[in-house]
Motif scaffolding. Sequence first.
Motif, PDB file in Angstrom:
ATOM      1  N   UNK A  53       0.913  -1.266  -0.079  1.00  0.00           N
ATOM      2  CA  UNK A  53      -0.009  -0.100  -0.005  1.00  0.00           C
ATOM      3  C   UNK A  53       0.757   1.343   0.059  1.00  0.00           C
ATOM      4  N   UNK A  54       1.819   1.182   0.803  1.00  0.00           N
ATOM      5  CA  UNK A  54       2.704   2.264   0.764  1.00  0.00           C
ATOM      6  C   UNK A  54       3.501   2.496  -0.380  1.00  0.00           C
ATOM      7  N   UNK A  55       3.849   1.605  -1.155  1.00  0.00           N
ATOM      8  CA  UNK A  55       4.521   1.728  -2.337  1.00  0.00           C
ATOM      9  C   UNK A  55       3.260   2.211  -3.316  1.00  0.00           C
ATOM     10  N   UNK A  56       2.202   1.835  -3.437  1.00  0.00           N
ATOM     11  CA  UNK A  56       1.116   2.337  -4.296  1.00  0.00           C
ATOM     12  C   UNK A  56       1.066   3.917  -4.224  1.00  0.00           C
ATOM     13  N   UNK A  57       0.902   4.195  -2.737  1.00  0.00           N
ATOM     14  CA  UNK A  57       0.759   5.471  -2.349  1.00  0.00           C
ATOM     15  C   UNK A  57       1.766   6.338  -2.990  1.00  0.00           C
ATOM     16  N   UNK A  58       3.042   5.941  -2.851  1.00  0.00           N
ATOM     17  CA  UNK A  58       4.025   6.736  -3.213  1.00  0.00           C
ATOM     18  C   UNK A  58       4.112   6.896  -4.878  1.00  0.00           C
ATOM     19  N   UNK A  59       3.709   5.909  -5.310  1.00  0.00           N
ATOM     20  CA  UNK A  59       3.628   5.708  -6.718  1.00  0.00           C
ATOM     21  C   UNK A  59       2.568   6.990  -7.329  1.00  0.00           C
ATOM     22  N   UNK A  60       1.520   6.957  -6.600  1.00  0.00           N
ATOM     23  CA  UNK A  60       0.325   7.735  -7.022  1.00  0.00           C
ATOM     24  C   UNK A  60       0.734   9.347  -6.704  1.00  0.00           C
ATOM     25  N   UNK A  61       1.477   9.386  -5.527  1.00  0.00           N
ATOM     26  CA  UNK A  61       1.895  10.670  -5.137  1.00  0.00           C
ATOM     27  C   UNK A  61       2.847  11.373  -6.363  1.00  0.00           C
ATOM     28  N   UNK A  62       3.886  10.311  -6.699  1.00  0.00           N
ATOM     29  CA  UNK A  62       4.726  10.702  -7.789  1.00  0.00           C
ATOM     30  C   UNK A  62       3.999  11.170  -8.945  1.00  0.00           C
ATOM     31  N   UNK A  63       3.017  10.366  -9.448  1.00  0.00           N
ATOM     32  CA  UNK A  63       2.312  10.629 -10.578  1.00  0.00           C
ATOM     33  C   UNK A  63       1.480  12.223 -10.450  1.00  0.00           C
ATOM     34  N   UNK A  64       0.887  12.243  -9.178  1.00  0.00           N
ATOM     35  CA  UNK A  64       0.418  13.634  -9.158  1.00  0.00           C
ATOM     36  C   UNK A  64       1.539  14.790  -9.159  1.00  0.00           C
ATOM     37  N   UNK A  65       2.334  14.532  -8.707  1.00  0.00           N
ATOM     38  CA  UNK A  65       3.285  15.541  -8.420  1.00  0.00           C
ATOM     39  C   UNK A  65       3.795  15.828  -9.971  1.00  0.00           C
ATOM     40  N   UNK A  66       4.030  14.970 -10.724  1.00  0.00           N
ATOM     41  CA  UNK A  66       4.432  15.161 -11.988  1.00  0.00           C
ATOM     42  C   UNK A  66       3.437  15.899 -12.719  1.00  0.00           C
ATOM     43  N   UNK A  67       2.020  15.454 -12.624  1.00  0.00           N
ATOM     44  CA  UNK A  67       0.954  16.218 -13.193  1.00  0.00           C
ATOM     45  C   UNK A  67       1.133  17.560 -12.678  1.00  0.00           C
ATOM     46  N   UNK A  68       1.166  18.055 -11.575  1.00  0.00           N
ATOM     47  CA  UNK A  68       1.310  19.328 -10.999  1.00  0.00           C
ATOM     48  C   UNK A  68       2.249  20.103 -11.854  1.00  0.00           C
ATOM     49  N   UNK A  69       3.493  19.515 -11.653  1.00  0.00           N
ATOM     50  CA  UNK A  69       4.472  20.116 -12.207  1.00  0.00           C
ATOM     51  C   UNK A  69       4.179  20.622 -13.868  1.00  0.00           C
ATOM     52  N   UNK A  70       3.804  19.807 -14.552  1.00  0.00           N
ATOM     53  CA  UNK A  70       3.372  19.831 -15.782  1.00  0.00           C
ATOM     54  C   UNK A  70       2.416  20.899 -15.917  1.00  0.00           C
ATOM     55  N   UNK A  71       1.376  20.814 -15.045  1.00  0.00           N
ATOM     56  CA  UNK A  71       0.490  22.141 -14.923  1.00  0.00           C
ATOM     57  C   UNK A  71       1.340  23.519 -14.823  1.00  0.00           C
ATOM     58  N   UNK A  72       1.729  23.305 -13.685  1.00  0.00           N
ATOM     59  CA  UNK A  72       2.442  24.628 -13.312  1.00  0.00           C
ATOM     60  C   UNK A  72       3.332  25.199 -14.670  1.00  0.00           C
ATOM     61  N   UNK A  73       4.056  24.294 -15.169  1.00  0.00           N
ATOM     62  CA  UNK A  73       5.025  24.472 -16.238  1.00  0.00           C
ATOM     63  C   UNK A  73       4.129  25.324 -17.417  1.00  0.00           C
ATOM     64  N   UNK A  74       3.058  24.537 -17.634  1.00  0.00           N
ATOM     65  CA  UNK A  74       2.263  25.278 -18.780  1.00  0.00           C
ATOM     66  C   UNK A  74       1.561  26.474 -18.472  1.00  0.00           C
ATOM     67  N   UNK A  75       1.208  26.679 -17.084  1.00  0.00           N
ATOM     68  CA  UNK A  75       0.726  28.050 -16.604  1.00  0.00           C
ATOM     69  C   UNK A  75       1.825  28.915 -16.837  1.00  0.00           C
TER      70      UNK A  75
END
Lengths: 236, 647
Positions: free
Chosen positions: B431-453
Amino acid sequence: MQKEMPQESVAWNVLVVEDDARARAFFETSVHDSPGLQLLACLSSVAEVKAWLGGADVVPDVLLVDLGLPDGSGLEVIRAVSARFPSCEPLVVSVFGDEESVLTSIEAGAVGYIHKDAAPEDIAQTILEMKRGASPISPMIARRVLAKYRSLQAAQPLSASPVPAAPGEGASSLLSVREMEVLTLIARGFSYAEIARLSGLSIHTVQTHIKNLYGKLAVHSKNEAVFEATRLGLLK
Amino acid sequence: MGGRAATFWRPTWHRLWRGLLLGWLCWAGGWVTLAQAEEATLLVLRNAVLQGAVEVDGGGVQPLVRQDVQLPYHWDRRHRNRAGEAVFELHFTLPPGEVQDVQAAQSDPDAHTRAGHSASAYSLFFPLIGNAAEVWLNDKLLTELGDLKARNQDDFSKVGRHLRVPPSLLQADNQLRIKIRADGGRRGGLSEVYFGRMELVVAQKAASASTWRLGGSLFLGAFSLVVGLIAMTCWFTQLVPGPDGVLRRDSLYLSAGLAELCWALRVFDALIERPPLSWPWWGVVMTLAYAGWIGGVMLFSLRAAGLATHASAPYVRGGAWTLIALAGVMSALSFYRFEPLWLTAWLALAGVCGLLGVVTFSVATWRNPSTARWVLTAAGLLNVAVGVRDWVVIRLSENLGAFTWSRYVTIAFGLALLFVVMQRFKQASGQARELLQSMRTQVAEREQELASTYARLEAVAREQARTAERERILRDMHDGVGSHLSAAIRQLQAGRADERELLRTLRDSMDQLKLSIDAMQFPAGDVDAMLAALRYRLEPRLTGAGITLVWAVEELRPRPFLDAAGLRKLQFLLFEAISNVLQHAQAQTLQIAARMVGEEVEIRVSDDGCGFDASRVPRALQARAMSLDGRLQVRSGPGGTEVSIVI
């Protein structure tokens, strides 16, 4: 405006490269009207220049070239002519406000510039003075040259410039102390006469400093290009 | 583990556990049946003469009349948990064949050895002797096990004792005297005694006793300790989000850990000859440890089966804690009141609880089967069964030499526990690994959003800058060149075209154009550059009009608050002033001077012309000076004019 000295019986050969017909006619008139100058040829494109160079037998002393040619840049013309006739001194035709192009041309080997909208006598005078060793300059160009030298000096530890360092001057090893002084004063708006008075030189000496400056810039630029090319492995 | 490897291992893992459990059960069963076979060639001594004394209420002792007794002598049964001491006298004779051998060895040990006979060694084996004892053979002290005088301290009765008998002490008729000290309720007394050649005794009795009781206890104790520690570590480090979102530790691991640690203590007790607490406190502690084990297992099973939120869960929990509390109370009662019934009763209660628990658990497993539950059910049933056997044998029967089997069977439970703990742990870390993975994906998404903004913002800013620049240029053209050209056009249209005037106007426009183009490239705040360019552009006009320019501009510090627009305004202002000189002054010299006055810049344009009425300051100059936040001063007289501006 000085007339040609009787000792120099041979007029300077001028090669004009300009695509705008009216401007070309204007330059032709300027050259004709001046006894110290002689029109060698009037060309209007890079291709024509290359063709002419192929069959040229008379050495041009001065090249007057417009930067905006239909099939290329005036820089190509400068390089081609300088390669074939190293003693030919190129001048670019500049539009007012275009100091950037002037600087680029100087780096490519030009030793001066002519304002397109100058009076015919002024054009002839500039050419003659340049042949006597005094290149034209303005405060704006002087500022640009200073900025260029500063950036070159900052990048110098990374490049192997063969230009020897001026003795004792740590700030810029590409320009001599005098040259820096003259350049700075011009940038601040002083005239040649005032500079001469302030630095205790003759006006002519001050003017030749400018021409030498331009030469160094061109040499350095060319060396930079060679160095970069070698570094990138383009030359062996 | 990779996905494929995991799916390969998972069924194998389960199979491994099941196989282990099954194999172990079969072997245990087999051993039980074999153990009933009696030894053949050893002497078993069951007859003894007893003499001793028992404690009574009030601190006194009641002597035991000399009597014949049968071994095993179960002290607690005979004397109702009272402490006391006794001497047992046993007689035995060596088998005829042995007698000669022994005598030969005694008379001439060297010859005997040379003759090739090994020094025949004999030994005695006591399955149970204690709690402390002295063994005398033919009036010679063989060994001391503990201190006969120190009551309630050491205990040597927990494992069978193997004594080597030197042949020199043996006779045809031997008298064995065993003095014991028995503590109340501590399972003291004397079991039947085995005598024979050492190899045989060892082979048939001692070895197995040693292996099972000693070695087994050591191994099992260590196993329980390890499992307990693993569980405790998991408990300490695993933080899971509870139903309210707060991170807390999982009590599942705690119950398992404590249960196993309690059991480890109880198992190791067999090896402890000098416990840290005196009897009967130590007895109470041991019972509490047993209770801790049962209670812990009950709580663990409850949580492992996922029944923690079941309606009956609180009862189970309450039951577990009650059991533990009662353990302390009832065992204390049992020892202090010398009524073994209390402890027997508690053990029965524990057994009943265990049985109930297992049955309920089995039912729950039947309804919702899962590997974890099946494993626990099997282990539970086994443990309860063995527990019942132990209860019957230890508490009810006369058999003194028997020991509890529970400890050997609990390994099954330990393994089951370990299995469940590991499973949970794997799940949690998954579960911890899954959580970490999903967090990483979220962070990557946010970064992309930020970059495009950012990119969008940048583009907007650039567009704005371009628009602003364009507007400025247009305004500039209109103000400067535009106004001059329209003036010239008007002049021509009006027919008031003075050629010189027209030329001047056109020249003015040309100069304005050049000046405005220059202005686009000044560095911010660089008044020097502006003045130099101004001179360069305007001096030819002055020279053409016959006016000498005097340049008195000092080195000026940059004025950061003067942006490009500000410099342009200043330029306009000065151009106006110079233009006025050109137009009206009829001067010979024009001086442009500039210097720093404190933090301010002062620029002066002075000429030696005819001057004008200074009270009528040209509005254009005034307006520009005001928009620059500068102070304009105009002095004019017949000898000249001076326009100065300070910013």
